[in-house]
Motif scaffolding. Sequence first.
Motif, PDB file in Angstrom:
ATOM      1  N   TRP A 190       0.842  -1.192   0.000  1.00  0.00           N
ATOM      2  CA  TRP A 190       0.000   0.000   0.000  1.00  0.00           C
ATOM      3  C   TRP A 190       0.882   1.248   0.000  1.00  0.00           C
ATOM      4  CZ3 TRP A 190      -5.290  -0.898  -0.047  1.00  0.00           C
ATOM      5  CH2 TRP A 190      -5.697  -2.201   0.279  1.00  0.00           C
ATOM      6  N   HIS A 191       0.513   2.204  -0.822  1.00  0.00           N
ATOM      7  CA  HIS A 191       1.247   3.469  -0.887  1.00  0.00           C
ATOM      8  C   HIS A 191       0.493   4.515  -0.068  1.00  0.00           C
ATOM      9  CE1 HIS A 191       3.285   2.310  -4.977  1.00  0.00           C
ATOM     10  NE2 HIS A 191       3.548   1.470  -3.995  1.00  0.00           N
ATOM     11  N   ILE A 192       1.114   4.992   0.997  1.00  0.00           N
ATOM     12  CA  ILE A 192       0.478   5.932   1.914  1.00  0.00           C
ATOM     13  C   ILE A 192       1.273   7.231   1.926  1.00  0.00           C
ATOM     14  CG2 ILE A 192      -0.359   6.320   4.248  1.00  0.00           C
ATOM     15  CD1 ILE A 192      -1.645   3.916   2.805  1.00  0.00           C
ATOM     16  N   GLY A 193       0.640   8.309   1.519  1.00  0.00           N
ATOM     17  CA  GLY A 193       1.301   9.597   1.470  1.00  0.00           C
ATOM     18  C   GLY A 193       1.264  10.318   2.810  1.00  0.00           C
ATOM     19  N   ILE A 194       2.346  11.012   3.128  1.00  0.00           N
ATOM     20  CA  ILE A 194       2.424  11.874   4.305  1.00  0.00           C
ATOM     21  C   ILE A 194       2.372  13.315   3.821  1.00  0.00           C
ATOM     22  CG2 ILE A 194       3.730  12.500   6.362  1.00  0.00           C
ATOM     23  CD1 ILE A 194       2.787   9.580   6.292  1.00  0.00           C
ATOM     24  N   GLN A 195       1.364  14.040   4.252  1.00  0.00           N
ATOM     25  CA  GLN A 195       1.137  15.402   3.791  1.00  0.00           C
ATOM     26  C   GLN A 195       2.340  16.309   4.069  1.00  0.00           C
ATOM     27  OE1 GLN A 195      -1.439  16.957   2.181  1.00  0.00           O
ATOM     28  NE2 GLN A 195      -0.377  18.910   2.290  1.00  0.00           N
ATOM     29  N   ASN A 196       2.681  17.139   3.096  1.00  0.00           N
ATOM     30  CA  ASN A 196       3.666  18.209   3.314  1.00  0.00           C
ATOM     31  C   ASN A 196       2.951  19.359   4.007  1.00  0.00           C
ATOM     32  OD1 ASN A 196       5.392  20.444   3.098  1.00  0.00           O
ATOM     33  ND2 ASN A 196       6.314  19.669   1.213  1.00  0.00           N
ATOM     34  N   PRO A 197       3.313  19.679   5.251  1.00  0.00           N
ATOM     35  CA  PRO A 197       2.580  20.717   5.996  1.00  0.00           C
ATOM     36  C   PRO A 197       2.673  22.101   5.376  1.00  0.00           C
ATOM     37  CG  PRO A 197       3.946  19.399   7.477  1.00  0.00           C
ATOM     38  CD  PRO A 197       4.361  19.053   6.079  1.00  0.00           C
ATOM     39  N   ALA A 198       3.694  22.327   4.537  1.00  0.00           N
ATOM     40  CA  ALA A 198       3.906  23.649   3.963  1.00  0.00           C
ATOM     41  C   ALA A 198       3.117  23.865   2.677  1.00  0.00           C
ATOM     42  CB  ALA A 198       5.395  23.864   3.699  1.00  0.00           C
ATOM     43  N   LEU A 199       2.454  22.810   2.180  1.00  0.00           N
ATOM     44  CA  LEU A 199       1.754  22.892   0.903  1.00  0.00           C
ATOM     45  C   LEU A 199       0.286  22.511   1.064  1.00  0.00           C
ATOM     46  CD1 LEU A 199       4.435  21.214  -1.413  1.00  0.00           C
ATOM     47  CD2 LEU A 199       3.953  23.661  -1.162  1.00  0.00           C
ATOM     48  N   PRO A 200      -0.567  22.872   0.083  1.00  0.00           N
ATOM     49  CA  PRO A 200      -1.987  22.517   0.168  1.00  0.00           C
ATOM     50  C   PRO A 200      -2.193  21.014   0.244  1.00  0.00           C
ATOM     51  CG  PRO A 200      -1.628  24.183  -1.522  1.00  0.00           C
ATOM     52  CD  PRO A 200      -0.266  23.714  -1.095  1.00  0.00           C
ATOM     53  N   ARG A 201      -3.362  20.612   0.781  1.00  0.00           N
ATOM     54  CA  ARG A 201      -3.699  19.195   0.941  1.00  0.00           C
ATOM     55  C   ARG A 201      -3.539  18.460  -0.393  1.00  0.00           C
ATOM     56  NH1 ARG A 201      -6.185  15.253   3.786  1.00  0.00           N
ATOM     57  NH2 ARG A 201      -6.355  16.470   5.698  1.00  0.00           N
ATOM     58  N   GLY A 202      -2.969  17.252  -0.310  1.00  0.00           N
ATOM     59  CA  GLY A 202      -2.739  16.447  -1.504  1.00  0.00           C
ATOM     60  C   GLY A 202      -1.305  16.470  -1.975  1.00  0.00           C
ATOM     61  N   ASN A 203      -0.483  17.355  -1.389  1.00  0.00           N
ATOM     62  CA  ASN A 203       0.940  17.400  -1.718  1.00  0.00           C
ATOM     63  C   ASN A 203       1.718  16.636  -0.646  1.00  0.00           C
ATOM     64  OD1 ASN A 203       1.380  19.506  -4.074  1.00  0.00           O
ATOM     65  ND2 ASN A 203      -0.222  20.319  -2.749  1.00  0.00           N
TER      66      ASN A 203
END
Length: 309
Positions: A190-203
């Motif tokens: 499974w590929h699970i993304g960790i949000q970049n806090p400095a960028l909009p949701r989905g990055n």
Amino acid sequence: MFTEKSSNLMGTVIRCGVAHPQHEALLDEAFKRLRNYEHIFSANDPSSHLMQINRQAGRQAVNVPQDLFNLIKIGKRESLKAEGLLNIAIGPLIKLWHVGFKDAHQPSQDSINRTLPLVDPNSIILDEAQKTVFLKEKGMEIDLGALAKGYFADQIMAYFKSEQASAGFIDLGGNVLTFGKSPRETSDVWHIGIQNPALPRGNNAIVLKINDLSVVTSGIYERNLKLDGHIFHHIFDSKTGYPVVNDLASLTIISKQSLDGEIWTTQLFGKPAAAIITQVNKIDDIEAIVITKDNQMAASQNAMKNQLP
């Protein structure tokens, strides 16, 4: 056959998928259970079982469903740990600031001082035999927001496994739990993304490859109050009555059980990033990834061994 379903519940979009011949029936049952959990555990629904406890604070004990009693018992135990940030009695402080809602504001110091005596987890009285919960002081409120999604995820996954599903996942917004081989990726993980806090949701800052694990992330980047040059987030220190102050933008815990991920993200969030990594490296069966306010990343010993390039 693998099928996914999503629904707006608990203030977020919940996504769920399962591989099973009767996939539609399992997903329907999963969301039925989630709606029931929301009715039992919600701190915002006046008719919930949890709110019945809060309304009777300082008056009388309330008999509650087994699931709710179990989670409050776990929450009280964790709340009494001296070094951790988790406190399920923090409800009055959450409502005082109301960060994330339209009426969010910075309360006066007098208001905070009056509220702090009401956030003592020692004043949560549990009767194991009767399955009752009593809040000793009028004005007390339990808030299980730091734990509930992890508990729900574990329960739904246990249900899928009991029905002999071959794979599944649940995503409760910042809380992802998986089991079996992913039918969507060629590598079976499974590929699970960790949000970049400095960028909009989905990055994503990074993408992890996992199997049979939970990934829980807590961060200060979505629910906050901006006021006179200050940013107040929703993760509170119940000793001071203010949002915790440190260098963290987000903390991700990787664990086998989702509830453990919820517990550790909250317990550890009050510490500096370096101290978190040092502590997690001494704890079996969990890994951590921290991202600081200046967008630096650090990880525990094995946290990113399966990171995608």
